[in-house]
Scaffold this active site. Structure first.
Site, PDB file in Angstrom:
ATOM      1  CB  CYS A 102      -0.941   0.002   1.194  1.00 57.10           C
ATOM      2  SG  CYS A 102      -2.092   1.403   1.208  1.00 57.10           S
TER       3      CYS A 102
ATOM      4  CB  CYS B 214      -0.848   2.462   3.779  1.00 54.36           C
ATOM      5  SG  CYS B 214      -2.462   1.931   3.201  1.00 54.36           S
ATOM      6  CG  ASP B 215       2.907   1.274   4.704  1.00 55.00           C
ATOM      7  OD1 ASP B 215       2.379   1.749   5.722  1.00 55.00           O
ATOM      8  OD2 ASP B 215       2.733   0.096   4.336  1.00 55.00           O
TER       9      ASP B 215
END
Length: 316
Positions: A133, A136-137
């Site tokens: 992701c 996300c990261d």
């Protein structure tokens, strides 16, 4: 056993649905599935979920949401649904191949799993440089070097997203062409800090305390096959997601990728014929979301599903 409200899955969607159903005095029963807290618990720190200005450990956040659901009377249980029968109401479900439970209404929030290459190093460095992701990261790799594996729209989108944060992004493509749409290909090619590695396969990762580089093979199986290493700080998979819907095939309408089709702006679900609504069945989270796959979006659809379910039960 019988319940008015059954929830399948314990990610942000399932737990949020349990909060709303619990507050509506529906006494929901939730089965956590194979991974309590869902796939989000494989992430280390969450920085983009509202309410945590300093970020939060993913497992801690999911435990806090779980406790909130329990506070409102949700019955949260270990166990995985291994069979489902939507042929007649109340619907019947089998837990772990043994116990049965019937339900007047159900919310399916079984999630989706990112596809991986199958390398042992992916598991070894999970949460230590390996991610599925980018949104996300990616923030953790500011001014660093990353690699994205894949050649479709998702891979190009991830590479473009990371290019705004990272010093350099390698796009590792197995074929000698990109499968992405023309506009996405153009954007990638025009971004200076993205380097496309066509006809490359990642065969492994290396690093002491986390990912420090990747092993590559160029033109695998050809006479001029070449092996070499590239230093990177982060390794992102963008080769698709598999929704956890195998159990529902032939009973619920799924799209070509296996994601559950929902009805209009609701979280209601179609029967397998794709035209009739399956009464009392709702979907939430990544299991019906091939596009966003974010915890906050999953939580929102969990809320919607619970509200839809509550209105449905009022008609019985």
């Amino acid at each position: 056993m019988h319940t008015k409200c059954l929830i399948l899955g314990s990610g942000p969607a399932g737990y949020t649905a349990a909060i709303y159903a619990g507050r509506a005095n529906l006494s929901p029963v939730l089965y956590c599935g194979p991974q309590m807290g869902g796939q989000l618990t494989q992430t280390t720190e969450i920085e983009n979920f509202p309410g945590y200005p300093q970020g939060v450990d993913a497992n801690q956040m999911m435990m806090e949401i779980r406790e909130q659901a329990e506070r409102f009377g949700a019955d949260l249980r270990d166990g995985e649904i291994t069979a489902a029968d939507f042929s007649k109401q109340p619907y019947t479900f089998t837990i772990d191949g043994a116990e049965e439970i019937t339900a007047d209404a159900v919310i399916i929030s079984t999630g989706a799993k990112a596809k991986y290459l199958g390398l042992a190093d992916e598991e070894k460095y999970n949460g230590m440089g390996v991610s599925a992701c980018a949104t996300c990261d990616g923030f953790f790799y500011r001014k660093k070097v990353t690699a994205v594996v894949g050649g479709g729209d998702t891979a190009c989108e991830d590479a473009l997203y990371l290019s705004k944060l990272c010093k350099k992004v390698y796009l590792v493509v197995r074929k000698n062409y990109l499968r992405a749409s023309d506009i996405m290909q153009q954007r990638v090619r025009e971004t200076e800090n993205i380097e496309i590695l066509f006809e490359h396969n990642a065969t492994g990762l290396y690093g002491e305390k986390g990912v420090e580089g990747m092993h590559l093979v160029k033109r695998k199986g050809e006479a001029d096959e070449e092996h070499y290493d590239v230093d990177i700080d982060g390794f992102f998979l963008a080769i698709g997601h598999k929704p956890q819907t195998d159990l529902f095939k032939g009973q619920i309408a799924l799209d070509e990728l296996g994601f559950i089709k929902t009805v209009g702006k609701t979280q209601q679900v179609y029967a397998d014929n794709g035209t009739d609504i399956l009464p009392g069945v709702f979907a939430a989270g990544d299991v019906c979301d091939p596009t966003y796959r974010q915890a906050i979006v999953a939580a929102g659809t969990g809320c919607k599903a619970a509200l839809d379910l509550e209105r449905y039960l009022q008609t019985l």
